[in-house]
Design a protein around this motif. Structure first.
Motif, mmCIF file in Angstrom:
data_model
loop_
_atom_site.group_PDB
_atom_site.id
_atom_site.type_symbol
_atom_site.label_atom_id
_atom_site.label_comp_id
_atom_site.label_asym_id
_atom_site.label_seq_id
_atom_site.Cartn_x
_atom_site.Cartn_y
_atom_site.Cartn_z
ATOM 1 N N GLY A 176 -15.090 11.552 20.635
ATOM 2 C CA GLY A 176 -15.600 11.127 19.332
ATOM 3 C C GLY A 176 -14.995 9.812 18.877
ATOM 4 O O GLY A 176 -15.700 8.930 18.363
ATOM 5 N N LEU A 177 -13.691 9.637 19.068
ATOM 6 C CA LEU A 177 -13.036 8.382 18.697
ATOM 7 C C LEU A 177 -13.482 7.235 19.605
ATOM 8 O O LEU A 177 -13.642 6.097 19.151
ATOM 9 N N SER A 178 -13.684 7.548 20.884
ATOM 10 C CA SER A 178 -14.076 6.498 21.842
ATOM 11 C C SER A 178 -15.451 5.916 21.513
ATOM 12 O O SER A 178 -15.737 4.763 21.859
ATOM 13 N N LEU A 179 -16.292 6.702 20.845
ATOM 14 C CA LEU A 179 -17.605 6.183 20.443
ATOM 15 C C LEU A 179 -17.477 5.022 19.458
ATOM 16 O O LEU A 179 -18.383 4.196 19.332
ATOM 17 N N TYR A 180 -16.342 4.961 18.747
ATOM 18 C CA TYR A 180 -16.117 3.890 17.771
ATOM 19 C C TYR A 180 -15.286 2.751 18.350
ATOM 20 O O TYR A 180 -15.011 1.774 17.655
ATOM 21 N N SER A 191 -11.443 -1.802 11.367
ATOM 22 C CA SER A 191 -12.851 -1.575 10.995
ATOM 23 C C SER A 191 -13.436 -0.385 11.757
ATOM 24 O O SER A 191 -14.268 0.359 11.225
ATOM 25 N N ASP A 192 -13.012 -0.192 13.015
ATOM 26 C CA ASP A 192 -13.497 0.947 13.813
ATOM 27 C C ASP A 192 -13.061 2.267 13.182
ATOM 28 O O ASP A 192 -13.864 3.205 13.045
ATOM 29 N N LEU A 193 -11.779 2.338 12.798
ATOM 30 C CA LEU A 193 -11.254 3.571 12.209
ATOM 31 C C LEU A 193 -11.877 3.821 10.835
ATOM 32 O O LEU A 193 -12.119 4.967 10.445
ATOM 33 N N GLU A 194 -12.147 2.751 10.104
ATOM 34 C CA GLU A 194 -12.815 2.893 8.805
ATOM 35 C C GLU A 194 -14.198 3.522 8.985
ATOM 36 O O GLU A 194 -14.590 4.416 8.222
ATOM 37 N N ASN A 195 -14.946 3.063 9.984
ATOM 38 C CA ASN A 195 -16.277 3.625 10.247
ATOM 39 C C ASN A 195 -16.183 5.097 10.638
ATOM 40 O O ASN A 195 -17.000 5.925 10.214
ATOM 41 N N ILE A 197 -13.818 7.349 9.821
ATOM 42 C CA ILE A 197 -13.464 8.197 8.684
ATOM 43 C C ILE A 197 -14.606 8.260 7.676
ATOM 44 O O ILE A 197 -14.882 9.324 7.097
ATOM 45 N N LEU A 198 -15.300 7.144 7.470
ATOM 46 C CA LEU A 198 -16.424 7.127 6.535
ATOM 47 C C LEU A 198 -17.506 8.116 6.964
ATOM 48 O O LEU A 198 -18.060 8.850 6.128
ATOM 49 N N GLU A 199 -17.798 8.164 8.261
ATOM 50 C CA GLU A 199 -18.821 9.087 8.762
ATOM 51 C C GLU A 199 -18.298 10.515 8.866
ATOM 52 O O GLU A 199 -19.077 11.466 8.993
ATOM 53 N N TYR A 215 -15.618 6.299 -2.141
ATOM 54 C CA TYR A 215 -15.485 6.404 -0.692
ATOM 55 C C TYR A 215 -14.701 5.236 -0.089
ATOM 56 O O TYR A 215 -13.841 5.431 0.777
ATOM 57 N N SER A 216 -14.997 4.014 -0.509
ATOM 58 C CA SER A 216 -14.332 2.854 0.090
ATOM 59 C C SER A 216 -12.829 2.888 -0.171
ATOM 60 O O SER A 216 -12.028 2.535 0.708
ATOM 61 N N PHE A 217 -12.430 3.339 -1.377
ATOM 62 C CA PHE A 217 -11.002 3.431 -1.689
ATOM 63 C C PHE A 217 -10.354 4.581 -0.915
ATOM 64 O O PHE A 217 -9.206 4.471 -0.477
#
Length: 453
Positions: A176-180, A191-195, A197-199, A215-217
């Motif tokens: 799952g992490l490798s997809l990002y 930015s990858d980790l942000e995406n 966690i956001l999803e 959400y952004s905060f």
């Protein structure tokens, strides 16, 4: 005739043709050709070896450049297919249920309380029936790892099944992490980790109450903990292996539990109450409501007893914008002060205390910060404590390798880094340390009173 003599004569012979003498470059080329020819004849049998060298497999493949769109797409598709194949190799829910059924069917009596056990012989039988996907788990190494003190040489079925579940979960999470992992290099950028966690937020029931505007905060708050502790060199990326090895992902995914206790939520950095607490503190400190914190505003953090000297160092060393701190920098500050026992937090504070950038704290550095504590004590009507006494206590606590210098590693090894840093930067922390015996005595008296009632 010796080949060296032939070569010498050939080079010494004038090479004047019908037109003109050969150029110097042509002579050098001819010399090299002759040398190669005679050397090959002299050595003999080297031709086959040279051919073998040409078959060395390619071991480096450069990443496609930004303008090589086709190569980038090919690489992305290849990685996606690879990850899908790896995902199909994992046990699904039905296969896990079947594994549990087989283990339960082949348990080896007697039971220990209510815990079913299995010996090595039945363990191997289950491995044969469970299918090829389970083969990796049914090895002597795994059995020995789970074998403890059972007098019959058995292992707990529940412990083994939990081991399998944990392994499957780790592989699923890795995929799952490798997809990002946009770069495909085994690490995630901010930015990858942000995406990721956001999803992930919609899948965590404990975050259902968060408004989308927050959400952004929330994502920023969550991501900062990963990068503060797992990226100490501030490279802007974290290895996926490091994310899996630490407990942060467990804490984050713990929010899937709909019945998570209030106490657990309060101690979990990733919970909604914790994120709202940290962001609420930031808003309360921001008196001019410009979205940034000045030194004066930050001075009211916590008990509002941090020294100006320390706060000056914070704004000198940390990233600021026109002399003010943004939310991301504030999060680093909070993580450092709330986790002072951790090496990453001590590294953060040590950098601020090391005013001369020498990589160690000496008597001058300690005195520089403690003078500010003494001044605050005078302002609050307290008698200042002698620096010599405090200095001796600090060196006694840390026991550095060099008796005149305290390095970061000395602080970490001493397990007293949180106490030392608190003494130097916070009046309230110093007062608590100085009166620790009296406070313990009061706590004991209060406990005795409660017991009497």
């Amino acid at each position: 005739m010796d080949w060296k003599e032939v070569l010498r004569r050939r080079l010494a012979t004038p090479n004047i043709g019908p037109n003109k003498k050969k150029s110097e470059q042509e002579l050098k080329d001819e010399e090299m050709d002759l040398f190669t020819k005679y050397y090959s004849e002299w050595k003999g049998g080297r031709k086959n070896t040279n051919e073998f060298y040409k078959t060395i497999p390619r071991f480096y493949y450069r990443l496609p450049a930004e303008d090589e769109v086709l190569l980038q797409k090919l690489r992305e598709e290849s990685r996606a297919v690879f990850l899908q194949r790896k995902s199909r190799e994992l046990l699904d829910n039905e296969e896990l249920q079947n594994l549990w059924f087989l283990l339960d069917k082949h348990q080896t009596p007697p039971m220990i309380g209510e815990e079913a056990m299995i010996n090595y012989e039945n363990f191997l039988k289950v491995g044969e029936k469970a299918g090829p996907k389970c083969k990796q788990f049914f090895t002597a190494k795994v059995f020995a790892k789970l074998l403890h003190t059972d007098s019959y040489g058995r292992i707990s079925i529940m412990q083994f099944f939990n081991y399998v579940m944990r392994k499957v979960w780790l592989h699923q999470t890795r995929i799952g992490l490798s997809l990002y992992d946009v770069a495909g290099q085994g690490y995630l950028r901010e930015s990858d980790l942000e995406n990721y966690i956001l999803e992930l937020i919609p899948t965590l029931p404990q975050l259902d109450g968060l408004e989308k505007s927050f959400y952004s905060f929330y994502v920023c708050t969550a991501v900062r903990k990963f990068f503060f502790f797992l990226d100490p060199l501030r490279t802007g990326k974290i290895k996926i292996q490091d994310i899996l090895a630490c407990s942060f992902l467990d804490d984050l995914l713990e929010l899937r539990d709909e019945e998570l206790s209030k106490e657990s939520q309060e101690t979990n950095w990733f919970s909604a109450p914790s994120a709202l607490r940290v962001y609420g503190q930031y808003l309360n400190l921001d008196k001019d409501h410009n979205g940034m914190l000045s030194k004066e505003e930050l001075s009211r953090y916590g008990t509002a007893t941090m020294t100006n000297v320390f706060l000056d160092r914070v704004f000198q060393e940390c990233l600021t914008y026109d002399g003010e701190m943004d939310y991301k920098t504030y999060l680093d500050f909070v993580l450092a002060l709330e986790n002072r026992k951790e090496p990453a937090a001590l590294q953060y504070i040590f950098k601020l205390l090391d005013i001369e950038n020498k990589g160690y704290l000496n008597v001058f550095s300690l005195n520089y910060f403690f003078r500010a504590i003494q001044e605050l004590m005078k302002i609050h009507g307290q008698d200042p404590v002698s620096f010599q006494d405090v200095k001796d206590e600090i060196f006694d606590m840390v026991k550095p390798k060099d008796p005149l210098k305290i390095s970061l590693q000395d602080l970490i090894n001493s397990n007293q880094g949180d106490t030392v840093t608190t003494i130097l930067i916070d009046l309230n922390g110093f007062w608590t340390y100085e009166n620790r015996e009296a406070l313990v005595a009061n706590d004991n008296e209060n406990s005795a009173d409660l017991d009497d009632t």
